[in-house]
Enzyme design. Structure first.
Site, PDB file in Angstrom:
ATOM      1  N   ARG A 191      -0.519  -8.028 -17.849  1.00  0.00           N
ATOM      2  CA  ARG A 191      -0.534  -7.627 -19.266  1.00  0.00           C
ATOM      3  C   ARG A 191       0.818  -7.626 -19.959  1.00  0.00           C
ATOM      4  O   ARG A 191       0.868  -7.433 -21.176  1.00  0.00           O
ATOM      5  CB  ARG A 191      -1.146  -6.226 -19.396  1.00  0.00           C
ATOM      6  CG  ARG A 191      -2.545  -6.093 -18.823  1.00  0.00           C
ATOM      7  CD  ARG A 191      -3.553  -6.989 -19.505  1.00  0.00           C
ATOM      8  NE  ARG A 191      -4.908  -6.728 -19.012  1.00  0.00           N
ATOM      9  CZ  ARG A 191      -5.997  -7.268 -19.510  1.00  0.00           C
ATOM     10  NH1 ARG A 191      -5.927  -8.123 -20.508  1.00  0.00           N
ATOM     11  NH2 ARG A 191      -7.188  -6.988 -18.987  1.00  0.00           N
TER      12      ARG A 191
ATOM     13  N   ARG B 227     -21.034   5.882 -35.860  1.00  0.00           N
ATOM     14  CA  ARG B 227     -19.829   5.302 -35.237  1.00  0.00           C
ATOM     15  C   ARG B 227     -20.005   3.837 -34.850  1.00  0.00           C
ATOM     16  O   ARG B 227     -19.030   3.130 -34.613  1.00  0.00           O
ATOM     17  CB  ARG B 227     -19.387   6.123 -34.033  1.00  0.00           C
ATOM     18  CG  ARG B 227     -20.310   6.054 -32.831  1.00  0.00           C
ATOM     19  CD  ARG B 227     -19.717   6.872 -31.710  1.00  0.00           C
ATOM     20  NE  ARG B 227     -20.572   6.919 -30.544  1.00  0.00           N
ATOM     21  CZ  ARG B 227     -20.120   6.930 -29.295  1.00  0.00           C
ATOM     22  NH1 ARG B 227     -18.836   6.899 -29.066  1.00  0.00           N
ATOM     23  NH2 ARG B 227     -20.951   7.008 -28.279  1.00  0.00           N
TER      24      ARG B 227
ATOM     25  N   ARG C 110     -17.642  10.524 -30.494  1.00  0.00           N
ATOM     26  CA  ARG C 110     -18.968  11.107 -30.730  1.00  0.00           C
ATOM     27  C   ARG C 110     -18.864  12.338 -31.620  1.00  0.00           C
ATOM     28  O   ARG C 110     -19.882  12.876 -32.044  1.00  0.00           O
ATOM     29  CB  ARG C 110     -19.621  11.498 -29.398  1.00  0.00           C
ATOM     30  CG  ARG C 110     -19.835  10.322 -28.482  1.00  0.00           C
ATOM     31  CD  ARG C 110     -20.679  10.703 -27.317  1.00  0.00           C
ATOM     32  NE  ARG C 110     -22.076  10.847 -27.713  1.00  0.00           N
ATOM     33  CZ  ARG C 110     -23.037  11.278 -26.912  1.00  0.00           C
ATOM     34  NH1 ARG C 110     -22.743  11.605 -25.663  1.00  0.00           N
ATOM     35  NH2 ARG C 110     -24.265  11.396 -27.337  1.00  0.00           N
TER      36      ARG C 110
ATOM     37  N   SER D 276       0.831  -1.217   0.000  1.00  0.00           N
ATOM     38  CA  SER D 276       0.000   0.000   0.000  1.00  0.00           C
ATOM     39  C   SER D 276       0.865   1.266   0.000  1.00  0.00           C
ATOM     40  O   SER D 276       0.441   2.311  -0.489  1.00  0.00           O
ATOM     41  CB  SER D 276      -0.954   0.005   1.188  1.00  0.00           C
ATOM     42  OG  SER D 276      -0.231   0.001   2.396  1.00  0.00           O
TER      43      SER D 276
HETATM   44  C1  LIG Z   1      -5.046 -12.926 -20.089  1.00  0.00           C
HETATM   45  C2  LIG Z   1      -6.319 -12.266 -19.620  1.00  0.00           C
HETATM   46  C3  LIG Z   1      -7.521 -12.720 -20.071  1.00  0.00           C
HETATM   47  C4  LIG Z   1      -8.711 -12.108 -19.624  1.00  0.00           C
HETATM   48  N1  LIG Z   1      -9.914 -12.562 -20.091  1.00  0.00           N
HETATM   49  C5  LIG Z   1     -11.063 -12.006 -19.642  1.00  0.00           C
HETATM   50  C6  LIG Z   1     -12.323 -12.470 -20.085  1.00  0.00           C
HETATM   51  O1  LIG Z   1     -12.408 -13.390 -20.878  1.00  0.00           O
HETATM   52  N2  LIG Z   1     -13.443 -11.857 -19.613  1.00  0.00           N
HETATM   53  C7  LIG Z   1     -13.393 -10.837 -18.711  1.00  0.00           C
HETATM   54  O2  LIG Z   1     -14.437 -10.337 -18.282  1.00  0.00           O
HETATM   55  N3  LIG Z   1     -12.205 -10.368 -18.280  1.00  0.00           N
HETATM   56  C8  LIG Z   1     -11.045 -10.910 -18.716  1.00  0.00           C
HETATM   57  N4  LIG Z   1      -9.844 -10.436 -18.282  1.00  0.00           N
HETATM   58  C9  LIG Z   1      -9.830  -9.246 -17.419  1.00  0.00           C
HETATM   59  C10 LIG Z   1      -9.527  -9.606 -15.948  1.00  0.00           C
HETATM   60  O3  LIG Z   1     -10.509 -10.472 -15.418  1.00  0.00           O
HETATM   61  C11 LIG Z   1      -9.472  -8.331 -15.087  1.00  0.00           C
HETATM   62  O4  LIG Z   1     -10.734  -7.676 -15.122  1.00  0.00           O
HETATM   63  C12 LIG Z   1      -8.447  -7.343 -15.579  1.00  0.00           C
HETATM   64  O5  LIG Z   1      -7.225  -7.989 -15.864  1.00  0.00           O
HETATM   65  C13 LIG Z   1      -8.213  -6.276 -14.502  1.00  0.00           C
HETATM   66  O6  LIG Z   1      -7.521  -6.860 -13.433  1.00  0.00           O
HETATM   67  P1  LIG Z   1      -7.790  -6.454 -11.931  1.00  0.00           P
HETATM   68  O7  LIG Z   1      -9.213  -6.626 -11.550  1.00  0.00           O
HETATM   69  O8  LIG Z   1      -6.754  -7.186 -11.107  1.00  0.00           O
HETATM   70  O9  LIG Z   1      -7.380  -4.894 -11.959  1.00  0.00           O
HETATM   71  P2  LIG Z   1      -8.031  -3.678 -11.142  1.00  0.00           P
HETATM   72  O10 LIG Z   1      -9.437  -3.496 -11.475  1.00  0.00           O
HETATM   73  O11 LIG Z   1      -7.096  -2.518 -11.370  1.00  0.00           O
HETATM   74  O12 LIG Z   1      -7.960  -4.137  -9.657  1.00  0.00           O
HETATM   75  C14 LIG Z   1      -6.696  -4.209  -8.983  1.00  0.00           C
HETATM   76  C15 LIG Z   1      -6.856  -5.107  -7.771  1.00  0.00           C
HETATM   77  O13 LIG Z   1      -7.736  -4.456  -6.855  1.00  0.00           O
HETATM   78  C16 LIG Z   1      -8.543  -5.440  -6.228  1.00  0.00           C
HETATM   79  N5  LIG Z   1      -9.946  -5.163  -6.564  1.00  0.00           N
HETATM   80  C17 LIG Z   1     -10.421  -4.247  -7.456  1.00  0.00           C
HETATM   81  N6  LIG Z   1     -11.756  -4.244  -7.460  1.00  0.00           N
HETATM   82  C18 LIG Z   1     -12.147  -5.175  -6.573  1.00  0.00           C
HETATM   83  C19 LIG Z   1     -13.405  -5.653  -6.130  1.00  0.00           C
HETATM   84  N7  LIG Z   1     -14.555  -5.185  -6.616  1.00  0.00           N
HETATM   85  N8  LIG Z   1     -13.430  -6.616  -5.204  1.00  0.00           N
HETATM   86  C20 LIG Z   1     -12.286  -7.123  -4.680  1.00  0.00           C
HETATM   87  N9  LIG Z   1     -11.053  -6.740  -5.068  1.00  0.00           N
HETATM   88  C21 LIG Z   1     -10.996  -5.763  -5.991  1.00  0.00           C
HETATM   89  C22 LIG Z   1      -8.086  -6.808  -6.728  1.00  0.00           C
HETATM   90  O14 LIG Z   1      -7.076  -7.275  -5.874  1.00  0.00           O
HETATM   91  C23 LIG Z   1      -7.477  -6.465  -8.069  1.00  0.00           C
HETATM   92  O15 LIG Z   1      -6.502  -7.410  -8.501  1.00  0.00           O
HETATM   93  C24 LIG Z   1      -8.654 -11.020 -18.718  1.00  0.00           C
HETATM   94  C25 LIG Z   1      -7.394 -10.576 -18.273  1.00  0.00           C
HETATM   95  C26 LIG Z   1      -6.238 -11.179 -18.705  1.00  0.00           C
HETATM   96  C27 LIG Z   1      -4.908 -10.658 -18.220  1.00  0.00           C
END
Ligand SMILES: Cc1cc2nc3c(=O)[nH]c(=O)nc-3n(C[C@H](O)[C@H](O)[C@H](O)COP(=O)(O)OP(=O)(O)OC[C@H]3O[C@@H](n4cnc5c(N)ncnc54)[C@H](O)[C@@H]3O)c2cc1C
Length: 206
Positions: free
Chosen positions: A171, A144, A95, A60
């Site tokens: 990523r 669009r 837009r 953090s």
């Molecule tokens: C290879 C790959 C394939 C993917 N395929 C798909 C797919 O098919 N369909 C799809 O929908 N998405 C897909 N995703 C997207 C993935 O599920 C995540 O939404 C995206 O990578 C963002 O990651 P994140 O939630 O860790 O990031 P952020 O939203 O930046 O969150 C960062 C961290 O904060 C915490 N956090 C944030 N919000 C919450 C919450 N509401 N509750 C609890 N903890 C939270 C978690 O620890 C999270 O890791 C894919 C991603 C990758 C890398």
């Protein structure tokens, strides 16, 4: 050209902000007062302290370090990007009616020779279709919808070091889509040039 990434004017975290982040970590761990230890924190000491925080999982503290980038990518990649909720985005709107050219589309570098030409012909058809619906008198909001996902969009992304670590983990590796990975690797390179990669060096970049 695929993903384009540049620093914004204030996008590179300053040495002072790195020291401030380390000082924040020290507030949590030191017995002595902030005002006493703060003046003696050099950049090198801050760096070592933050590396220790990362090893301990005290992530953090990294939220005090903020990066900002100008990015130009396709709508496919921007759709994936904004799934990273712990960041702020301001994106170019489609837009507004614009004269579209080939530069408004991200063409995959994997295409070679004749296939690239065929791909470009397809883009020209998309542009013509978009223009056709505008000429019929429909609003841009209607026209669009005919634009493909490879339409280019520019955006500003502001993200703290903790969230950026998560972004690189997800990523900058092979399993990610090639364009968002290209973007992540370009961000990583910019950070490396500024000697700030110590914040990310434990994350495997393949
Ligand atoms: C290879 C790959 C394939 C993917 N395929 C798909 C797919 O098919 N369909 C799809 O929908 N998405 C897909 N995703 C997207 C993935 O599920 C995540 O939404 C995206 O990578 C963002 O990651 P994140 O939630 O860790 O990031 P952020 O939203 O930046 O969150 C960062 C961290 O904060 C915490 N956090 C944030 N919000 C919450 C919450 N509401 N509750 C609890 N903890 C939270 C978690 O620890 C999270 O890791 C894919 C991603 C990758 C890398």
């Amino acid at each position: 050209m695929m993903a384009q990434v540049e620093w914004t004017k204030s996008g590179i975290p300053s040495k002072e902000s790195i020291i401030d982040a380390a000082a924040a970590g020290m507030v949590s761990r030191h017995d002595d007062e902030y005002k006493e230890f703060m003046p003696d924190i050099s950049f090198e000491r801050a760096k070592e302290f933050l590396k220790k925080m990362i090893r301990l999982g005290h992530d953090s503290v990294l939220e005090h370090i903020v990066f900002q980038f100008w990015v130009s990518i396709s709508r496919v990649a921007s759709h994936q990007l904004v799934r990273h909720r712990i960041a702020s985005y301001t994106q170019k709107s489609h837009r507004k009616e614009r004269k579209l050219t080939l530069d408004d589309f991200v063409i995959p570098e994997q295409l070679d020779g004749k296939d690239r030409e065929e791909w470009i012909d397809d883009i020209k058809k998309y542009i013509k279709t978009y223009e056709k619906w505008l000429e019929k008198g429909y609003a841009v909001d209607i026209a669009r919808r005919k634009l493909p996902q490879e339409t280019r969009t520019d955006l500003i992304m502001t993200i703290n070091a903790r969230s950026l670590r998560n972004f690189f983990r997800l990523r900058a590796e092979h399993v990610a889509d090639f364009e968002i990975r290209d973007m992540a690797l370009k961000m990583h390179m910019l950070i490396e040039k500024e000697n700030l990669i110590f914040l990310f060096e434990d994350i495997p970049i393949e």
